[in-house]
Design a protein around this motif. Structure first.
Motif, short mmCIF file in Angstrom:
data_model
loop_
_atom_site.label_atom_id
_atom_site.label_comp_id
_atom_site.label_asym_id
_atom_site.label_seq_id
_atom_site.Cartn_x
_atom_site.Cartn_y
_atom_site.Cartn_z
N ARG A 245 5.45 -2.21 2.44
CA ARG A 245 4.90 -3.53 2.73
C ARG A 245 4.53 -3.56 4.21
O ARG A 245 5.35 -3.25 5.08
N TYR A 246 3.27 -3.96 4.47
CA TYR A 246 2.74 -3.94 5.83
C TYR A 246 2.40 -5.34 6.29
O TYR A 246 1.98 -6.19 5.49
N ARG A 247 2.56 -5.57 7.59
CA ARG A 247 2.10 -6.80 8.22
C ARG A 247 0.79 -6.51 8.94
O ARG A 247 0.70 -5.54 9.71
N LEU A 248 -0.22 -7.32 8.67
CA LEU A 248 -1.56 -7.10 9.22
C LEU A 248 -1.98 -8.31 10.03
O LEU A 248 -1.94 -9.45 9.53
N ARG A 249 -2.42 -8.08 11.26
CA ARG A 249 -2.89 -9.17 12.11
C ARG A 249 -4.33 -8.86 12.53
O ARG A 249 -4.56 -8.07 13.45
N PRO A 250 -5.30 -9.44 11.86
CA PRO A 250 -6.70 -9.20 12.24
C PRO A 250 -7.06 -9.97 13.51
O PRO A 250 -6.87 -11.18 13.59
N LEU A 251 -7.60 -9.27 14.48
CA LEU A 251 -8.05 -9.92 15.71
C LEU A 251 -9.53 -10.27 15.64
O LEU A 251 -10.06 -10.94 16.52
N THR A 252 -10.20 -9.80 14.60
CA THR A 252 -11.58 -10.18 14.29
C THR A 252 -11.63 -10.57 12.83
O THR A 252 -10.64 -10.40 12.10
N GLY A 253 -12.77 -11.07 12.38
CA GLY A 253 -12.83 -11.61 11.02
C GLY A 253 -13.96 -11.05 10.19
O GLY A 253 -14.68 -11.81 9.52
N LYS A 254 -14.14 -9.74 10.18
CA LYS A 254 -15.19 -9.14 9.37
C LYS A 254 -14.83 -9.19 7.88
O LYS A 254 -13.66 -9.13 7.50
N LYS A 255 -15.86 -9.30 7.06
CA LYS A 255 -15.67 -9.29 5.61
C LYS A 255 -14.92 -8.02 5.18
O LYS A 255 -15.26 -6.92 5.61
N HIS A 256 -13.88 -8.19 4.36
CA HIS A 256 -13.09 -7.10 3.81
C HIS A 256 -12.44 -6.22 4.88
O HIS A 256 -12.10 -5.07 4.63
N GLN A 257 -12.26 -6.76 6.07
CA GLN A 257 -11.78 -5.96 7.19
C GLN A 257 -10.45 -5.25 6.90
O GLN A 257 -10.32 -4.04 7.13
N ALA B 111 -7.82 1.40 3.89
CA ALA B 111 -8.39 2.53 3.14
C ALA B 111 -8.77 3.67 4.08
O ALA B 111 -8.57 4.85 3.76
N ALA B 112 -9.30 3.33 5.26
CA ALA B 112 -9.69 4.35 6.22
C ALA B 112 -8.48 5.13 6.74
O ALA B 112 -8.60 6.31 7.10
N LEU B 113 -7.32 4.49 6.75
CA LEU B 113 -6.10 5.16 7.20
C LEU B 113 -5.42 5.94 6.09
O LEU B 113 -4.36 6.53 6.30
N GLY B 114 -6.02 5.94 4.91
CA GLY B 114 -5.46 6.68 3.79
C GLY B 114 -4.39 5.93 3.04
O GLY B 114 -3.66 6.53 2.23
N ILE B 115 -4.29 4.62 3.26
CA ILE B 115 -3.30 3.80 2.55
C ILE B 115 -3.99 2.56 1.97
O ILE B 115 -3.73 1.44 2.39
N ALA C 111 0.86 -1.18 0.00
CA ALA C 111 0.00 0.00 0.00
C ALA C 111 0.89 1.23 0.00
O ALA C 111 2.11 1.13 0.23
N PRO C 112 0.33 2.43 -0.25
CA PRO C 112 1.16 3.64 -0.25
C PRO C 112 1.88 3.82 1.09
O PRO C 112 1.39 3.41 2.14
N SER C 113 3.02 4.44 1.03
CA SER C 113 3.75 4.77 2.26
C SER C 113 3.03 5.90 2.97
O SER C 113 2.37 6.74 2.35
#
Length: 307
Positions: free
Chosen positions: A236-248, A254-258, A187-189
């Protein structure tokens, strides 16, 4: 280690009275309340895109049966609550020129490394061009079933069960959030963003129907976001979802602007012009880890793909 796991007995589906053919299992339908003169009349109304002649031909081949495997005919009486089985067919299917690989297989589970664009299960315009059907053809495992979800646009690790007796125990791991899932995304820096961070929001179904959106209220989604590396044109980002919502993960970045590179849904929907196979969504289900509910061993599986 395994003593902390609460075992759940999930109701297992009844065996289908039709066999798996060429990797495709029969579909089934519970007949709802209503009045129809016969079964064919109901099927014509329920599936308007399928001609009467097609249903008649399927019935003549013995490919429409009830729960006991008894062949049904066009004039069979309509009975509310009856379960009927049939094979789904597609007149034409667009080939997906990417292959999955098997990372691990034992007597209970199979772990696959899915490519971008390949759906996990049959749906919509995809039947044979799905990970499940391809793996059934490759392995001959008729009881193969995925025990968690992965979007068609996302690549990476998917776990399947092929042992009905132990399936509920593995499914319960995901339901109880006892599985550690790690994703990677390009995603964008964002030099002004302080990382790592934990992002939380309330997500609900949005508009159009296939999108999710954030609204005010108690958060129901949570993602830990870390920076792995900053490249010349992106990060390059590492993402760890603690919940499992669709398209989370897609919604949160996107909400963070990246927004994730090549995301056709977030932050804005791009007009559907078919799949651009040269521009996959830059999202990868990199790792899955959990304590095996049957033997207490620590399981860890990692994708061999790169973004």
């Amino acid at each position: 280690m395994a003593t902390g796991i609460v075992m759940m007995q999930l109701r297992q589906p009844l065996p289908a009275p039709l066999p798996v053919i060429d990797g495709v299992a029969p579909s089934y339908l519970w007949l709802p309340a209503g009045e129809w003169p016969d079964l064919l009349s109901f099927l014509e109304q329920r599936f308007p895109a399928i001609s009467s002649a097609t249903w008649v031909a399927r019935m003549a081949r013995g490919e429409v049966v009830d729960g006991e495997g008894v062949r049904l005919a066009p004039g069979s009486p309509y009975r509310r609550g009856m379960r009927i089985f049939y094979y789904r067919e597609l007149p034409a299917e667009t080939p997906i020129p990417f292959e999955a690989s098997i990372l691990y297989q034992d007597e209970r589970i199979l772990v696959a490394d899915k490519p971008h664009f390949l759906p996990v299960i049959p749906s919509g315009r995809f039947l044979h061009e799905t990970l499940l059907v391809r793996l059934k053809k490759q392995t001959g495992l008729a009881d193969l079933t995925p025990i968690h979800r992965l979007d068609r646009e996302t690549a990476g690790v998917v776990i399947f069960s092929h042992d009905v007796a132990s399936r509920g125990a593995y499914q319960s791991l995901f339901q109880q959030r006892l599985v550690d899932k790690t994703y990677e995304a390009l995603a964008p820096s964002a030099p002004g963003l302080v990382l790592p961070l934990v992002y939380r929001s309330r997500m609900v179904e949005g508009t159009p129907f296939f999108r999710m959106q954030e609204v005010a209220g108690e958060p129901n989604s949570e993602t830990r976001i870390e920076l792995i590396e900053q490249r010349e044109t992106c990060s390059r980002y590492r993402l760890r979802p603690l919940t499992g919502k669709k398209h989370q993960l897609r919604v949160h970045l996107a909400a963070l602007g990246i927004p994730i590179i090549n995301d056709a849904f977030y932050p804005e929907v791009h007009p559907c012009k078919g799949d651009d196979l040269s521009a996959p969504l830059k999202l990868l289900a990199r790792e899955i880890a959990f304590v095996d509910p049957l033997d207490g061993r620590r399981r860890h599986f990692a994708s061999q793909r790169e973004l």
